[in-house]
Every structure is written in structure tokens, then in C-alpha cells.
Design a protein around this motif. Structure first.
Motif, PDB file in Angstrom:
ATOM      1  N   SER A  30      19.822 -30.166  77.695  1.00 17.68           N
ATOM      2  CA  SER A  30      19.622 -29.650  76.344  1.00 17.68           C
ATOM      3  C   SER A  30      19.660 -30.740  75.281  1.00 17.68           C
ATOM      4  CB  SER A  30      20.671 -28.586  76.024  1.00 17.68           C
ATOM      5  OG  SER A  30      21.959 -29.161  76.068  1.00 17.68           O
ATOM      6  N   ARG A  31      19.975 -31.961  75.656  1.00 16.72           N
ATOM      7  CA  ARG A  31      19.997 -33.065  74.697  1.00 16.72           C
ATOM      8  C   ARG A  31      18.651 -33.762  74.576  1.00 16.72           C
ATOM      9  NH1 ARG A  31      25.785 -36.185  75.671  1.00 16.72           N
ATOM     10  NH2 ARG A  31      27.133 -34.388  75.305  1.00 16.72           N
ATOM     11  N   PHE A  32      17.689 -33.317  75.362  1.00 15.62           N
ATOM     12  CA  PHE A  32      16.396 -33.990  75.373  1.00 15.62           C
ATOM     13  C   PHE A  32      15.290 -33.093  74.846  1.00 15.62           C
ATOM     14  CE2 PHE A  32      17.479 -37.810  77.655  1.00 15.62           C
ATOM     15  CZ  PHE A  32      18.612 -37.452  78.369  1.00 15.62           C
ATOM     16  N   VAL A  33      14.451 -33.662  74.007  1.00 16.68           N
ATOM     17  CA  VAL A  33      13.155 -33.059  73.701  1.00 16.68           C
ATOM     18  C   VAL A  33      12.252 -33.364  74.891  1.00 16.68           C
ATOM     19  CG1 VAL A  33      11.093 -33.290  72.264  1.00 16.68           C
ATOM     20  CG2 VAL A  33      13.365 -33.191  71.196  1.00 16.68           C
ATOM     21  N   ALA A  49       1.836 -31.167  74.503  1.00 14.15           N
ATOM     22  CA  ALA A  49       2.793 -30.188  73.973  1.00 14.15           C
ATOM     23  C   ALA A  49       4.193 -30.773  74.001  1.00 14.15           C
ATOM     24  CB  ALA A  49       2.749 -28.902  74.787  1.00 14.15           C
ATOM     25  N   THR A  50       5.050 -30.231  73.137  1.00  8.01           N
ATOM     26  CA  THR A  50       6.440 -30.643  73.129  1.00  8.01           C
ATOM     27  C   THR A  50       7.319 -29.473  72.739  1.00  8.01           C
ATOM     28  OG1 THR A  50       8.010 -32.301  72.291  1.00  8.01           O
ATOM     29  CG2 THR A  50       6.371 -31.476  70.734  1.00  8.01           C
ATOM     30  N   ILE A  51       8.562 -29.512  73.183  1.00 11.92           N
ATOM     31  CA  ILE A  51       9.489 -28.424  72.908  1.00 11.92           C
ATOM     32  C   ILE A  51      10.839 -29.011  72.520  1.00 11.92           C
ATOM     33  CG2 ILE A  51      10.151 -28.223  75.353  1.00 11.92           C
ATOM     34  CD1 ILE A  51      10.267 -25.130  74.828  1.00 11.92           C
ATOM     35  N   SER A  52      11.469 -28.380  71.540  1.00 12.58           N
ATOM     36  CA  SER A  52      12.717 -28.894  70.978  1.00 12.58           C
ATOM     37  C   SER A  52      13.891 -28.692  71.923  1.00 12.58           C
ATOM     38  CB  SER A  52      12.992 -28.198  69.648  1.00 12.58           C
ATOM     39  OG  SER A  52      13.225 -26.807  69.861  1.00 12.58           O
ATOM     40  N   TRP A  53      15.028 -29.240  71.542  1.00 13.75           N
ATOM     41  CA  TRP A  53      16.227 -29.195  72.359  1.00 13.75           C
ATOM     42  C   TRP A  53      16.623 -27.763  72.729  1.00 13.75           C
ATOM     43  CZ3 TRP A  53      15.546 -31.560  67.711  1.00 13.75           C
ATOM     44  CH2 TRP A  53      15.509 -32.953  67.700  1.00 13.75           C
ATOM     45  N   SER A  54      16.553 -26.875  71.744  1.00 12.88           N
ATOM     46  CA  SER A  54      16.964 -25.482  71.976  1.00 12.88           C
ATOM     47  C   SER A  54      15.854 -24.643  72.584  1.00 12.88           C
ATOM     48  CB  SER A  54      17.396 -24.840  70.663  1.00 12.88           C
ATOM     49  OG  SER A  54      16.265 -24.674  69.813  1.00 12.88           O
ATOM     50  N   GLY A  55      14.632 -25.162  72.531  1.00 10.28           N
ATOM     51  CA  GLY A  55      13.480 -24.377  72.971  1.00 10.28           C
ATOM     52  C   GLY A  55      12.938 -23.473  71.869  1.00 10.28           C
ATOM     53  N   GLY A  56      13.552 -23.524  70.711  1.00  9.02           N
ATOM     54  CA  GLY A  56      13.148 -22.638  69.638  1.00  9.02           C
ATOM     55  C   GLY A  56      11.937 -23.102  68.849  1.00  9.02           C
ATOM     56  N   SER A  57      11.597 -24.372  69.002  1.00 14.79           N
ATOM     57  CA  SER A  57      10.428 -24.911  68.298  1.00 14.79           C
ATOM     58  C   SER A  57       9.512 -25.614  69.288  1.00 14.79           C
ATOM     59  CB  SER A  57      10.864 -25.912  67.230  1.00 14.79           C
ATOM     60  OG  SER A  57      11.636 -25.277  66.239  1.00 14.79           O
ATOM     61  N   VAL A  58       8.235 -25.406  69.085  1.00 11.42           N
ATOM     62  CA  VAL A  58       7.242 -26.048  69.947  1.00 11.42           C
ATOM     63  C   VAL A  58       6.115 -26.592  69.078  1.00 11.42           C
ATOM     64  CG1 VAL A  58       7.750 -24.497  71.882  1.00 11.42           C
ATOM     65  CG2 VAL A  58       5.851 -23.970  70.333  1.00 11.42           C
ATOM     66  N   SER A  59       5.379 -27.516  69.648  1.00 14.27           N
ATOM     67  CA  SER A  59       4.200 -28.052  68.989  1.00 14.27           C
ATOM     68  C   SER A  59       3.159 -28.347  70.061  1.00 14.27           C
ATOM     69  CB  SER A  59       4.553 -29.319  68.216  1.00 14.27           C
ATOM     70  OG  SER A  59       3.411 -29.849  67.567  1.00 14.27           O
ATOM     71  N   LEU A  60       1.920 -27.995  69.786  1.00 16.29           N
ATOM     72  CA  LEU A  60       0.851 -28.215  70.754  1.00 16.29           C
ATOM     73  C   LEU A  60      -0.305 -28.950  70.100  1.00 16.29           C
ATOM     74  CD1 LEU A  60       2.036 -25.029  71.401  1.00 16.29           C
ATOM     75  CD2 LEU A  60       0.671 -25.543  73.401  1.00 16.29           C
ATOM     76  N   ALA A  61      -1.024 -29.678  70.901  1.00 18.19           N
ATOM     77  CA  ALA A  61      -2.220 -30.352  70.425  1.00 18.19           C
ATOM     78  C   ALA A  61      -3.277 -29.316  70.050  1.00 18.19           C
ATOM     79  CB  ALA A  61      -2.756 -31.285  71.509  1.00 18.19           C
ATOM     80  N   ASP A  62      -4.109 -29.652  69.078  1.00 16.78           N
ATOM     81  CA  ASP A  62      -5.153 -28.734  68.637  1.00 16.78           C
ATOM     82  C   ASP A  62      -6.067 -28.341  69.800  1.00 16.78           C
ATOM     83  OD1 ASP A  62      -5.634 -30.311  65.377  1.00 16.78           O
ATOM     84  OD2 ASP A  62      -4.153 -28.866  66.088  1.00 16.78           O
ATOM     85  N   SER A 102      16.870 -38.406  68.065  1.00 14.89           N
ATOM     86  CA  SER A 102      17.449 -37.339  67.247  1.00 14.89           C
ATOM     87  C   SER A 102      16.578 -37.062  66.024  1.00 14.89           C
ATOM     88  CB  SER A 102      18.860 -37.727  66.814  1.00 14.89           C
ATOM     89  OG  SER A 102      18.830 -38.942  66.098  1.00 14.89           O
ATOM     90  N   THR A 103      15.364 -37.578  66.029  1.00 15.84           N
ATOM     91  CA  THR A 103      14.434 -37.316  64.927  1.00 15.84           C
ATOM     92  C   THR A 103      14.224 -35.823  64.762  1.00 15.84           C
ATOM     93  OG1 THR A 103      13.270 -39.396  65.335  1.00 15.84           O
ATOM     94  CG2 THR A 103      12.077 -37.705  64.100  1.00 15.84           C
ATOM     95  N   THR A 104      14.211 -35.384  63.522  1.00 18.68           N
ATOM     96  CA  THR A 104      13.990 -33.968  63.250  1.00 18.68           C
ATOM     97  C   THR A 104      12.690 -33.489  63.898  1.00 18.68           C
ATOM     98  OG1 THR A 104      15.168 -34.159  61.166  1.00 18.68           O
ATOM     99  CG2 THR A 104      13.747 -32.237  61.439  1.00 18.68           C
ATOM    100  N   PHE A 105      12.766 -32.317  64.507  1.00 22.49           N
ATOM    101  CA  PHE A 105      11.602 -31.770  65.211  1.00 22.49           C
ATOM    102  C   PHE A 105      10.746 -31.018  64.193  1.00 22.49           C
ATOM    103  CE2 PHE A 105       9.829 -30.809  69.400  1.00 22.49           C
ATOM    104  CZ  PHE A 105       8.962 -29.761  69.113  1.00 22.49           C
ATOM    105  N   SER A 112       3.992 -38.814  69.866  1.00 24.40           N
ATOM    106  CA  SER A 112       3.671 -40.148  70.364  1.00 24.40           C
ATOM    107  C   SER A 112       4.428 -40.442  71.651  1.00 24.40           C
ATOM    108  CB  SER A 112       4.044 -41.198  69.322  1.00 24.40           C
ATOM    109  OG  SER A 112       3.968 -42.500  69.888  1.00 24.40           O
ATOM    110  N   GLU A 113       3.733 -41.038  72.599  1.00 26.26           N
ATOM    111  CA  GLU A 113       4.385 -41.366  73.872  1.00 26.26           C
ATOM    112  C   GLU A 113       5.519 -42.366  73.666  1.00 26.26           C
ATOM    113  OE1 GLU A 113       1.954 -43.702  76.631  1.00 26.26           O
ATOM    114  OE2 GLU A 113       0.501 -43.955  75.019  1.00 26.26           O
ATOM    115  N   HIS A 114       5.461 -43.114  72.562  1.00 25.25           N
ATOM    116  CA  HIS A 114       6.486 -44.125  72.306  1.00 25.25           C
ATOM    117  C   HIS A 114       7.824 -43.520  71.911  1.00 25.25           C
ATOM    118  CE1 HIS A 114       3.361 -47.069  72.740  1.00 25.25           C
ATOM    119  NE2 HIS A 114       2.649 -46.477  71.801  1.00 25.25           N
ATOM    120  N   GLU A 115       7.842 -42.234  71.652  1.00 23.70           N
ATOM    121  CA  GLU A 115       9.078 -41.558  71.293  1.00 23.70           C
ATOM    122  C   GLU A 115       9.838 -41.056  72.510  1.00 23.70           C
ATOM    123  OE1 GLU A 115       6.639 -39.085  68.339  1.00 23.70           O
ATOM    124  OE2 GLU A 115       8.572 -39.223  67.319  1.00 23.70           O
ATOM    125  N   TYR A 116       9.281 -41.254  73.675  1.00 25.92           N
ATOM    126  CA  TYR A 116       9.879 -40.733  74.903  1.00 25.92           C
ATOM    127  C   TYR A 116      10.451 -41.861  75.752  1.00 25.92           C
ATOM    128  CZ  TYR A 116       7.844 -36.331  73.569  1.00 25.92           C
ATOM    129  OH  TYR A 116       7.548 -35.182  72.882  1.00 25.92           O
TER     130      TYR A 116
END
Length: 129
Positions: A30-33, A49-62, A102-105, A112-116
Motif C-alpha cells: 500500500s506504500r507504492f503507486v 495507467a496508474t493507480i494511487s496508494w489507496s486505489g481510490g484514484s486512477v489515471s489512464l492514457a487517452d 510521495s508526489t501528490t497523485f 513518466s517511467e522515471h517516477e517508478y
């Protein structure tokens, strides 16, 4: 250290569905995006696609919005990428990745792949027309 293992890829026809899984070997899931990226032959790796720590927020490519969904199961320490209405342009190797940032989601964060920090070996998806 986090080990990620993807599964669920394979050859399909246009219009079919697949569900990719990414299992994380960590006691701090749960500490990882978690993000999904893909790389087609001869092309750069791109955000899916990406999903936040809690799973409550997601973002997808267009390019996959409305067709793909991302979710995570904390008990199984698994992140899923449900892919519907697949098209040939979805053909690629799909990678999951974990970010300890810990950047705000919000907005374009975690695109960016550089954030992983950790990456799986990938699973191949091939969509034929």
C-alpha cells in the motif's frame, strides 16, 4: 526491494478482452503507486495507467480511456489491468512498475517511467485484426 511479476498476456483478436495481473512481493504494497506501461517494437515505452496508494484514484492514457481499467487487490498484493475492445495498436509488451514517491497523485503525476523505482519483466500482448 520489490519484485513485480506480470502475467495474463497472450495473442488475441481485435475486440477481445484480456486481464493482466501484476503481483508484488512486498510487505508494504500500500506504500507504492503502481503503474502500467507498454512498449511496442521500435517505439518508446509509454504510459498506460496508474493507480494511487489507496486505489481510490486512477489515471489512464487517452489512448486507452474507456477501454482499459486499473484496480488493485491489497489482500493479494496484485494490480490488474483490464483491457477491453482491444485493437492491433494495443500490441506491445506490458510492464507494471512500482513507485515509492510521495508526489501528490493528481494531473499528470506518475505518467513518466522515471517516477517508478521497480519494474517487472513484462508480458506480451498481441492483437490481430
Amino acid at each position: 526491494q520489490v519484485h513485480l511479476e506480470e502475467s495474463g498476456g497472450g495473442p488475441v483478436h481485435a475486440g477481445d478482452s484480456l486481464r493482466l495481473s501484476c503481483v508484488a512481493s512486498t510487505s508494504s504494497f500500500s506504500r507504492f503507486v503502481i503503474g502500467w506501461f507498454r512498449q511496442a517494437p521500435g517505439k518508446a515505452r509509454e504510459f498506460v495507467a496508474t493507480i494511487s496508494w489507496s486505489g481510490g484514484s486512477v489515471s489512464l492514457a487517452d489512448s486507452v480511456e474507456g477501454r482499459f481499467t486499473i484496480s488493485r487487490d491489497f489482500f493479494k498484493k496484485t494490480t490488474y489491468l483490464q483491457m477491453n475492445s482491444l485493437i492491433p495498436d494495443d500490441t506491445a509488451t506490458y510492464y507494471c512498475a512500482a513507485s515509492q514517491s510521495s508526489t501528490t497523485f493528481h494531473g499528470g503525476a506518475y505518467h513518466s517511467e522515471h517516477e517508478y523505482d521497480y519494474w517487472g519483466q513484462g508480458t506480451q500482448v498481441t492483437v490481430s485484426s
